[in-house]
Scaffold this active site. Structure first.
Site, PDB file in Angstrom:
ATOM      1  N   SER A  29       0.831  -1.207   0.000  1.00  0.00           N
ATOM      2  CA  SER A  29       0.000   0.000   0.000  1.00  0.00           C
ATOM      3  C   SER A  29       0.861   1.251   0.000  1.00  0.00           C
ATOM      4  O   SER A  29       1.922   1.301   0.624  1.00  0.00           O
ATOM      5  CB  SER A  29      -0.919   0.018   1.227  1.00  0.00           C
ATOM      6  OG  SER A  29      -1.733   1.179   1.197  1.00  0.00           O
ATOM      7  N   LYS A  56      -4.509  -6.605   3.622  1.00  0.00           N
ATOM      8  CA  LYS A  56      -4.503  -5.529   2.621  1.00  0.00           C
ATOM      9  C   LYS A  56      -5.918  -5.247   2.118  1.00  0.00           C
ATOM     10  O   LYS A  56      -6.296  -4.088   1.899  1.00  0.00           O
ATOM     11  CB  LYS A  56      -3.599  -5.916   1.440  1.00  0.00           C
ATOM     12  CG  LYS A  56      -3.603  -4.911   0.270  1.00  0.00           C
ATOM     13  CD  LYS A  56      -3.262  -3.490   0.712  1.00  0.00           C
ATOM     14  CE  LYS A  56      -2.887  -2.565  -0.430  1.00  0.00           C
ATOM     15  NZ  LYS A  56      -3.748  -2.560  -1.587  1.00  0.00           N
ATOM     16  N   HIS A 114      -7.596  -3.243   4.742  1.00  0.00           N
ATOM     17  CA  HIS A 114      -7.023  -1.894   4.649  1.00  0.00           C
ATOM     18  C   HIS A 114      -7.756  -1.090   3.583  1.00  0.00           C
ATOM     19  O   HIS A 114      -8.151   0.065   3.806  1.00  0.00           O
ATOM     20  CB  HIS A 114      -5.532  -1.978   4.312  1.00  0.00           C
ATOM     21  CG  HIS A 114      -4.923  -0.691   3.823  1.00  0.00           C
ATOM     22  ND1 HIS A 114      -5.132  -0.211   2.539  1.00  0.00           N
ATOM     23  CD2 HIS A 114      -4.130   0.220   4.429  1.00  0.00           C
ATOM     24  CE1 HIS A 114      -4.487   0.931   2.386  1.00  0.00           C
ATOM     25  NE2 HIS A 114      -3.872   1.218   3.519  1.00  0.00           N
ATOM     26  N   ASN A 115      -7.969  -1.696   2.413  1.00  0.00           N
ATOM     27  CA  ASN A 115      -8.638  -0.984   1.327  1.00  0.00           C
ATOM     28  C   ASN A 115     -10.104  -0.720   1.646  1.00  0.00           C
ATOM     29  O   ASN A 115     -10.661   0.309   1.253  1.00  0.00           O
ATOM     30  CB  ASN A 115      -8.515  -1.774   0.029  1.00  0.00           C
ATOM     31  CG  ASN A 115      -7.131  -1.662  -0.586  1.00  0.00           C
ATOM     32  OD1 ASN A 115      -6.164  -1.335   0.101  1.00  0.00           O
ATOM     33  ND2 ASN A 115      -7.009  -1.942  -1.859  1.00  0.00           N
ATOM     34  N   GLU A 154     -10.113   2.180   3.806  1.00  0.00           N
ATOM     35  CA  GLU A 154      -9.817   3.324   2.929  1.00  0.00           C
ATOM     36  C   GLU A 154     -11.086   3.826   2.241  1.00  0.00           C
ATOM     37  O   GLU A 154     -11.322   5.034   2.162  1.00  0.00           O
ATOM     38  CB  GLU A 154      -8.774   2.898   1.904  1.00  0.00           C
ATOM     39  CG  GLU A 154      -8.374   3.955   0.898  1.00  0.00           C
ATOM     40  CD  GLU A 154      -7.438   3.387  -0.161  1.00  0.00           C
ATOM     41  OE1 GLU A 154      -7.664   3.653  -1.356  1.00  0.00           O
ATOM     42  OE2 GLU A 154      -6.493   2.664   0.219  1.00  0.00           O
TER      43      GLU A 154
END
Length: 477
Positions: free
Chosen positions: A131, A185, A188-189, A192
């Site tokens: 990232s 990940k 995480h997105n 986001e």
């Protein structure tokens, strides 16, 4: 004398692969590079690779043979079939113990499958979330590797050298087995998505209800970036409002079509949450908002037909309103992260990954898109209690939410009365209220399900009875 072998190989020389390869080389390592289009290799070697520690290869065999054993090979290609195709190209030339690293945004189920299959053939496979975008890849990303721990140990010196650095170390850590890195990940997105939607809603309120101009918005977000909301996304938002289109002399942001896209990781987060039974309403609201934004023509037509609220809400002082929105944004953000961390906790148990949520929070403090001061508070929360069921139960976050409640509820009310959609803020508040409520109305839902479908229910006064069914029509008076 034979040329020294490369320390690592990079497959895929689009922007992310090219930038990450340059980052690795700049930190003292020799990098072999290959791309399915040989012309791209020649272009790379002639430009960014000239005079540096790169080895260009035109075939998979030459590429693999240029790397020191055990070979470490990074793939930055499109997720899905392209990843499997690339692995098939290099596999005939690999030896047992070699390490393949997938740095793309792969679906974690695919990573679990690939890791298992390659392990059976004697190879190591690491699914590594990367990232930070193009700039992060070049100057220091946040890295989330999952796979066999001994394979990561072989890779660790390089990854710690190239990762972003924060006050408590490089932004990389061993995440866990097989698909753990790509799952983290993905979440995480998803976070986001929530962050970006919440910021967009704050902007919409300040512009449409508070009537702030672009320069005023830039100043507000710059000020917010000096406090608890300090983050990469708040910082760039302030900068966006200062960008002026040279052709029209208007703020460029106001000339951008309001249709947002998505690449899949947000949807994957939502699907995984549903599969695991973890509520992520803020993240889901952000996904829905992007989908609704894509219906531009339909929305424009509807705006000519559907009437909004007849009156505007009574507005507080502009400065007071800015503070209300600030507090509502931060409270909503806490809920969004609480949902993401709850997903990680649930997946950790389901897949036996033993995720360290405090350490994951730490490596998100730099390099990645959601990097923020706020993440250090999350790290501390999990250091205080590693098995914390939900961030909302941490004493520090609990106190902040209590202090922010009045502002938060006022902002959601103002948005509703003004006809300004606040899907993520409203979803965050509903999540907060649902989580803190001891008795929810799903007793009625269970009664309905049993009435029409004999789905059974449990009684609060007879827990020992287990699930029971009632012939409801016989009791109606």
């Amino acid at each position: 004398m034979a040329e020294a072998l490369a320390d690592i190989g990079m497959i895929g020389l689009a922007v992310m692969g090219s930038n990450l390869a340059q980052n690795i080389e700049r930190n003292g390592f020799t990098v072999a590079v290959w791309n399915r289009d040989p012309g791209r290799v020649d272009e790379f070697m002639a430009t960014v690779g000239a005079g540096k520690k790169f080895v260009g290869a035109h075939t998979p065999e030459a590429f693999v043979n240029a790397i020191a054993r055990p070979r470490k090979i990074m793939l930055l290609v499109k997720a899905g079939d392209a990843t499997d195709w690339t692995i098939d190209q290099i596999k005939p030339y690999l030896e047992p113990g070699d390490i393949i690293i997938d740095g793309g945004n792969a679906l974690y189920h695919d990573t679990i499958r690939r890791e298992k299959a390659l392990r059976a053939e004697g190879f190591n496979f690491i699914g590594c979330g990367v990232s930070g975008g193009e700039e992060g890849a070049l100057w220091g990303p946040s890295l989330m590797p999952g796979g066999a721990p001994d394979a990561y140990e072989n890779l660790r010196p390089i990854w710690e050298a190239i990762a972003a650095k924060v006050d408590d170390g490089p932004c990389v850590t061993y995440i866990g087995p097989d698909g753990a890195g790509h799952f983290v990940k993905m979440v995480h997105n998803g976070i986001e998505y929530g962050d970006m939607q919440l910021i967009a809603e704050a902007y919409d309120l300040l512009k449409r209800v508070g009537h702030l101009t672009a320069p005023e918005l830039a100043a507000v977000f710059a000020a917010w970036n000096e406090g608890v909301l300090q983050s990469f996304l708040i910082e760039i938002t302030s900068q966006i409002f200062r960008a002026i289109d040279p052709e029209t002399n208007q703020p460029l942001v106001e000339l951008i079509l309001d249709k947002a896209g998505q690449k899949g990781t947000g949807k994957w987060t939502s699907e995984a949450a549903l599969d695991m039974g973890v509520p992520v309403p803020t993240i889901q609201a952000a996904i829905d908002a992007r989908v609704l934004s894509s219906m531009k023509d339909e929305r424009v037509a509807a705006s000519q037909v559907i009437v909004g609220p007849p009156t505007s809400p009574e507005m507080p002082d502009k400065g007071d309103f800015i503070m209300l929105v600030h507090n509502a944004l931060y409270a909503s953000k806490i809920c969004s992260y609480a949902q993401g961390m709850a997903m990680l906790s649930t997946a950790s148990r389901a897949y036996n990954w033993n995720l360290n949520l405090g350490e994951i929070s730490r490596i998100w403090k730099g390099g990645c898109i959601i990097r923020a001061q706020f993440l250090d508070k999350i790290k501390q929360a999990y250091h205080r209690r590693a098995d914390l069921p939900n961030l909302l139960l941490d004493p520090d976050f609990n106190q902040w939410m209590a202090d922010a409640q009045t502002s938060w509820r006022s902002v959601v009310s103002i948005g509703a009365l003004a006809g300004v959609p606040l899907p993520a803020m409203s979803a965050s508040l509903a999540y907060f209220d649902s989580y803190r409520t001891a008795r929810l109305p799903q007793n009625l839902t269970q009664a309905q399900r049993d009435f029409f479908g004999s789905h059974t229910y449990e009684r609060i006064d007879k827990p020992e009875a287990g699930f029971v069914h009632t012939e409801w029509k016989e009791l109606i008076q």
